[in-house]
Design an enzyme around this catalytic site. Structure first.
Site, short mmCIF file in Angstrom:
data_model
loop_
_atom_site.label_atom_id
_atom_site.label_comp_id
_atom_site.label_asym_id
_atom_site.label_seq_id
_atom_site.Cartn_x
_atom_site.Cartn_y
_atom_site.Cartn_z
N ASN A 97 2.70 8.11 3.62
CA ASN A 97 2.86 6.94 2.75
C ASN A 97 2.26 7.12 1.36
OD1 ASN A 97 2.09 5.76 5.79
ND2 ASN A 97 4.08 5.20 4.94
N VAL A 104 1.61 5.01 -3.75
CA VAL A 104 1.33 4.51 -2.41
C VAL A 104 2.48 3.62 -1.94
CG1 VAL A 104 -0.28 3.13 -1.01
CG2 VAL A 104 -1.15 4.53 -2.89
N CYS A 105 2.94 3.87 -0.72
CA CYS A 105 4.01 3.07 -0.13
C CYS A 105 3.36 2.06 0.81
CB CYS A 105 5.00 3.95 0.62
SG CYS A 105 6.39 3.03 1.26
N LEU A 106 3.12 0.88 0.29
CA LEU A 106 2.57 -0.23 1.07
C LEU A 106 3.40 -1.44 0.67
CD1 LEU A 106 0.28 -1.15 3.00
CD2 LEU A 106 -1.10 -1.59 0.97
N ARG A 110 4.75 -3.91 -3.20
CA ARG A 110 6.11 -3.90 -3.76
C ARG A 110 6.83 -5.19 -3.40
NH1 ARG A 110 7.53 1.41 -0.76
NH2 ARG A 110 8.45 -0.26 0.41
#
Length: 179
Positions: A97, A104-106, A110
């Site tokens: 992630n 950061v993929c959270l 988003r």
């Protein structure tokens, strides 16, 4: 009459010199006072006068990343809480992630951000990504695929990367304390 005029002028001058506090700063101060204390997280304000830019250090005490020390920068815009903070990992790490540029993929950073969310929600989300990486919504697709396919190989590569190792031609930063 002249005295009243000069007093009013002095008040106006003093008001101009006093920095205005934005709505974002007020909300951020509230969020900071409500932060839960986690033994695995520490905040750092390089400039104590600038609450809109700070760092977070996460030191997981379990999971694939146990013992690592991960530094994140937080940049909060003047539109906070209507816009989520910009959060970036400052080290190159092997994580499904987090990409090699530190993005950061959270989901709450988003499309799922809502103004009712606060910094505490983000900290809990980041902490959870280190306890249980999400291979279903990755930025680092190779790490996610490996996690889905072979957890043991992923665990070995996560440990290697934390020691500053190289995986498939990509060298990662050492995040483990020196022994």
């Amino acid at each position: 009459m002249l005295k009243i005029w000069s007093m009013k002028k002095n008040e106006e001058t003093a008001a101009k010199r006093k920095p205005k506090v934005s709505a974002a700063q007020i909300r951020l101060q509230k969020d900071l006072t409500e932060l839960e204390e986690f033994k695995t997280m520490t905040t750092d304000f390089p400039d104590p006068a600038d609450l809109l830019h700070f760092n977070l250090i996460i030191t997981p005490d379990e999971g694939f990343y146990k013992g690592g020390r991960f530094l994140f920068s937080f940049n909060i815009s003047s539109n906070y809480p209507h816009e989520p903070p910009k959060v970036k990992c400052m080290q190159k790490i092997y994580h499904p992630n987090v990409d090699t540029e530190g993005n950061v993929c959270l989901n709450i950073l988003r499309e799922d951000w809502k103004p009712v969310l606060n910094l505490n929600a983000i900290l809990v989300g980041l902490q959870f990504l280190f306890l249980e990486p999400n291979a279903e919504d990755p930025l680092n697709k190779e790490a996610a695929e490996e996690l889905r396919r072979d957890r043991e190989a992923f665990a070995k590569n996560a440990a290697l990367s934390m020691r500053g190792g190289t995986i498939r031609g990509q060298t990662y930063e050492r995040v483990l304390p020196s022994s």
